[in-house]
Design an enzyme around this catalytic site. Structure first.
Site, PDB file in Angstrom:
ATOM      1  N   GLU A 341      49.710  26.745  36.764  1.00  0.00           N
ATOM      2  CA  GLU A 341      50.681  26.957  35.605  1.00  0.00           C
ATOM      3  C   GLU A 341      51.301  25.967  34.861  1.00  0.00           C
ATOM      4  O   GLU A 341      52.459  25.934  34.691  1.00  0.00           O
ATOM      5  CB  GLU A 341      51.822  28.045  36.339  1.00  0.00           C
ATOM      6  CG  GLU A 341      51.205  29.056  37.078  1.00  0.00           C
ATOM      7  CD  GLU A 341      52.368  30.004  37.584  1.00  0.00           C
ATOM      8  OE1 GLU A 341      53.769  29.689  37.193  1.00  0.00           O
ATOM      9  OE2 GLU A 341      51.905  31.243  37.938  1.00  0.00           O
ATOM     10  N   ASN A 394      45.044  26.608  38.547  1.00  0.00           N
ATOM     11  CA  ASN A 394      45.312  28.286  38.517  1.00  0.00           C
ATOM     12  C   ASN A 394      46.322  28.488  37.373  1.00  0.00           C
ATOM     13  O   ASN A 394      47.158  27.823  37.166  1.00  0.00           O
ATOM     14  CB  ASN A 394      46.040  28.370  40.026  1.00  0.00           C
ATOM     15  CG  ASN A 394      45.808  29.669  40.443  1.00  0.00           C
ATOM     16  OD1 ASN A 394      45.245  30.574  40.280  1.00  0.00           O
ATOM     17  ND2 ASN A 394      47.265  30.281  40.918  1.00  0.00           N
ATOM     18  N   HIS A 430      46.991  38.645  37.127  1.00  0.00           N
ATOM     19  CA  HIS A 430      48.234  39.565  37.273  1.00  0.00           C
ATOM     20  C   HIS A 430      48.095  40.318  36.030  1.00  0.00           C
ATOM     21  O   HIS A 430      48.736  40.259  35.107  1.00  0.00           O
ATOM     22  CB  HIS A 430      49.524  39.008  37.253  1.00  0.00           C
ATOM     23  CG  HIS A 430      49.780  37.946  38.687  1.00  0.00           C
ATOM     24  ND1 HIS A 430      49.902  38.572  39.683  1.00  0.00           N
ATOM     25  CD2 HIS A 430      49.759  36.702  38.894  1.00  0.00           C
ATOM     26  CE1 HIS A 430      49.937  37.735  40.670  1.00  0.00           C
ATOM     27  NE2 HIS A 430      50.091  36.590  40.231  1.00  0.00           N
ATOM     28  N   GLU A 461      44.843  36.103  42.066  1.00  0.00           N
ATOM     29  CA  GLU A 461      46.020  36.567  42.580  1.00  0.00           C
ATOM     30  C   GLU A 461      46.120  37.829  41.922  1.00  0.00           C
ATOM     31  O   GLU A 461      46.887  38.383  41.312  1.00  0.00           O
ATOM     32  CB  GLU A 461      47.142  35.562  41.963  1.00  0.00           C
ATOM     33  CG  GLU A 461      47.397  34.366  42.378  1.00  0.00           C
ATOM     34  CD  GLU A 461      48.445  33.565  42.195  1.00  0.00           C
ATOM     35  OE1 GLU A 461      49.657  34.237  41.674  1.00  0.00           O
ATOM     36  OE2 GLU A 461      48.689  32.290  42.098  1.00  0.00           O
ATOM     37  N   ASP A 463      46.390  41.492  40.774  1.00  0.00           N
ATOM     38  CA  ASP A 463      47.218  43.099  41.117  1.00  0.00           C
ATOM     39  C   ASP A 463      47.008  43.816  39.780  1.00  0.00           C
ATOM     40  O   ASP A 463      47.112  42.932  38.798  1.00  0.00           O
ATOM     41  CB  ASP A 463      48.609  42.712  41.532  1.00  0.00           C
ATOM     42  CG  ASP A 463      49.378  41.707  41.085  1.00  0.00           C
ATOM     43  OD1 ASP A 463      49.339  41.331  39.967  1.00  0.00           O
ATOM     44  OD2 ASP A 463      50.151  41.050  41.971  1.00  0.00           O
TER      45      ASP A 463
HETATM   46  C1  XIL Z   1      55.203  34.393  43.948  1.00  0.00           C
HETATM   47  C2  XIL Z   1      55.236  35.124  45.414  1.00  0.00           C
HETATM   48  O1  XIL Z   1      54.440  36.288  45.799  1.00  0.00           O
HETATM   49  C3  XIL Z   1      56.753  35.580  45.664  1.00  0.00           C
HETATM   50  O2  XIL Z   1      57.053  35.961  47.081  1.00  0.00           O
HETATM   51  C4  XIL Z   1      57.762  34.529  45.430  1.00  0.00           C
HETATM   52  O3  XIL Z   1      58.906  34.917  45.523  1.00  0.00           O
HETATM   53  C5  XIL Z   1      57.584  33.971  43.995  1.00  0.00           C
HETATM   54  O4  XIL Z   1      56.072  33.466  43.937  1.00  0.00           O
HETATM   55  N1  XIL Z   1      51.866  32.949  40.428  1.00  0.00           N
HETATM   56  C6  XIL Z   1      51.713  32.131  41.604  1.00  0.00           C
HETATM   57  C7  XIL Z   1      52.382  32.528  42.739  1.00  0.00           C
HETATM   58  O5  XIL Z   1      50.929  31.092  41.491  1.00  0.00           O
HETATM   59  O6  XIL Z   1      52.858  31.519  43.692  1.00  0.00           O
HETATM   60  C8  XIL Z   1      53.440  33.364  42.481  1.00  0.00           C
HETATM   61  O7  XIL Z   1      53.829  33.892  44.120  1.00  0.00           O
HETATM   62  C9  XIL Z   1      53.336  34.618  41.657  1.00  0.00           C
HETATM   63  C10 XIL Z   1      52.811  34.106  40.336  1.00  0.00           C
END
Ligand code: XIL
Length: 545
Positions: A341, A394, A430, A461, A463
């Site tokens: 990020e 990522n 996401h 990641e 969802d």
């Molecule tokens: C999130 C986790 O799922 C949570 O449990 C935590 O509180 C915060 O981080 N992008 C990412 C992940 O790269 O590391 C994040 O994970 C979600 C967004």
């Protein structure tokens, strides 16, 4: 300074097509046995939005839509302009106006105003690669010209001529591929044909039917094609290792939090691997690969890191952390998100002011902290018997077409051009309305872009948040299916990871800054250990159905 000046920019009057460089591609699609294939969707990689379908003889005609180039040949006024790099130079006598860039199908990509008299020098806004149209309005007169962007360079297209380079060495043009023709039909492997011109006739395309499988778990379905095996992953935490779906369905895991800086090195020089080791040991016992997540990130950092000052000091902290963490796990961890990020926009939909995110690494080390992070990781791995370790970048909200995804494409290409040792890009995926809802086509285009740079691509990641009904369950199901198929069809798409097992455990339900602010997300593949409809959409997609 080398400049190319064009005249022949035309006011908008009637609807005749006059540019010699408009799109006109014809051809036939056959199946591998030689028979014609009907209903194949034909499109271009760089010109988004235009497509056609084959008829019952397998024939297609791909034309630029007539509403794009609605220009008149009656007494056209002309305006000379030049482009150098991304700088647009022109000489209006006087007046106010604006410069707009449109995609080939007429979608406005960028707009910028100006006022004053000649000469005008404007930095062209960011816009997509491929064929675009530049429109300059001065005192209510509209001037239009096609332009082409390849990488970071703007090219001019003159009517009836080949590409004219506006800056940079001439040989680039002769060697350049104008675009890629894409043929898609459900049940068949996508076909991508490099083309050298937008006017071609009689192209013959042959398509192979996709290998379908009947696997009954996600990991088996992902691995069912010998020439393209996808790892199927899940975010995991030590409390979830006994969930029977974890080892049964998945062959790849990402620790959800346990490898983040604040959990591994909360105090400088004091490394705590107990939680992360528990996951890695379990993964080894179950034949599961691990993606380490993550080494350099602005978030979930302890205060002693965020407060550190000075380039040498922060570089030193970063190097020690990367080397110690990679070294601890060795080859038990097969891949790492080295930087996570690093980009930011003003708005959560990925628009507005896309740029490098200002974090301690950026502000203290400088923009080249990216170069350093990957180089440190690669050198350490290669000199410690970990040559196969994969190093990924990522990022979120770079799946759709927006300022952030354009910035990501441009910036990551620069990284690759300057030989930063990066192996792949994780599209976090996401998804949630209204902020981040790409179409499967956009995912395909983005994946293809990174694949063309030679990078692996991961859905890292995944969802899909229902956001309390802002999208329907049917839309969610279709997206899960169609995006899975996009990965199946992209040889460089090597893994799909879901961000959690059960709906109730999703970070989306509780984390305050997620899309839709913790609304009832129902975003994953399982609910109380039961497979949801979403699960079957993904399984079908992986099986090529
Ligand atoms: C999130 C986790 O799922 C949570 O449990 C935590 O509180 C915060 O981080 N992008 C990412 C992940 O790269 O590391 C994040 O994970 C979600 C967004």
């Amino acid at each position: 300074m080398k400049k190319v000046y064009l005249s022949l920019l035309l006011p908008l009057f009637s609807y005749s097509m006059i540019f010699g460089e408009s799109i006109n591609i014809t051809g036939t699609v056959l199946n591998a046995g030689g028979g014609p294939l009907k209903d194949v969707t034909i499109s271009l990689s760089r010109v988004t939005g235009i497509s056609t379908k084959t008829d019952s003889l397998g024939k297609f005609v791909l034309l630029s839509p007539s509403n794009v180039i609605q220009v008149s040949s009656l007494n056209p006024k002309t305006l000379n302009f030049g482009v150098k790099g991304r700088e647009l130079i022109f000489y209006p006598a006087s007046g106010n106006g604006n410069v707009t860039v449109f995609s080939a199908q007429g979608k406005q990509l960028a707009n910028q105003g100006f006022s004053g008299i000649s000469p005008q020098r404007l930095t062209l806004p960011c816009f997509a690669p491929g064929l675009n149209f530049l429109r300059v309005t001065i005192n209510n007169t509209i001037y239009i010209s096609p332009i082409v962007v390849t990488g970071n360079t703007v090219y001019l297209k003159t009517p009836g001529s080949t590409l004219k380079e506006s800056a940079g060495p001439a040989k680039l043009i002769a060697a350049s591929i104008a675009d890629t023709l894409i043929a898609i039909k459900p049940g068949y492997s996508d076909k991508k044909i490099p083309i050298t011109s937008y006017t071609l006739s009689g192209i013959s395309i042959s398509m192979d039917s996709i290998v379908t499988c009947n696997a009954t778990t996600l990991k088996e379905a992902g691995a069912c094609r010998s020439n393209h095996k996808m790892l199927i992953g899940v975010a995991i935490s030590p409390g979830k290792l006994n969930d029977p779906n974890a080892a049964r369905e998945f062959n790849y895991v990402t620790p959800e939090n346990e490898m983040k800086w604040q959990n591994i090195e909360a105090t400088e020089g004091v490394f705590n691997f107990s939680q992360s080791d528990a996951i890695v040991t379990w993964a080894q016992q179950n034949g599961i690969q691990v993606k380490g997540h993550c080494l350099v990130w602005y978030n979930q950092l302890p205060g002693w890191v965020t407060q550190a000052k000075g380039r040498e000091r922060v570089l030193g902290i970063m190097k020690k952390h990367i080397e110690t963490v990679i070294g601890h796990f060795g080859n038990k961890v097969q891949s790492w998100d080295v930087v996570n990020e690093a980009f930011i926009t003003d708005n959560r939909d990925g628009n507005g002011n896309a740029q490098m995110r200002n974090c301690v690494f950026y502000s203290e080390i400088g923009p080249d902290y990216i170069d350093s992070a990957y180089t440190i990781a690669r050198r350490y791995a290669d000199s410690h018997n970990m040559k196969d370790l994969k190093l990924y970048y990522n990022e979120f909200t770079i799946e759709a077409e927006n300022d952030k995804s354009r910035f990501a494409r441009k910036t990551i290409k620069e990284w690759v051009d300057r030989k930063i040792p990066i192996d792949g890009i994780g599209l976090q995926t996401h998804l949630g309305p209204p902020y981040n809802l790409p179409t499967a086509d956009m995912m395909r285009d983005n994946m293809q872009y990174y694949a063309d740079l030679g990078l692996d691509v991961l859905i890292s990641e995944w969802d899909i948040n229902l956001c309390s009904g802002q999208i329907s369950k049917e839309q969610q199901l279709k997206l899960y299916h169609d995006i899975t198929i996009v990965c199946v069809n992209q040889p460089k798409c090597i893994a799909i990871t879901f961000w959690g097992l059960n709906d109730s455990e999703s970070w989306l339900n509780t984390y305050s800054t997620t899309l839709c602010n913790g609304a009832n997300s129902q975003s994953l593949l399982f609910n109380n250990g039961q497979k949801k409809d979403t699960y079957y959409q993904v399984l079908n997609g992986l099986n090529g159905k």
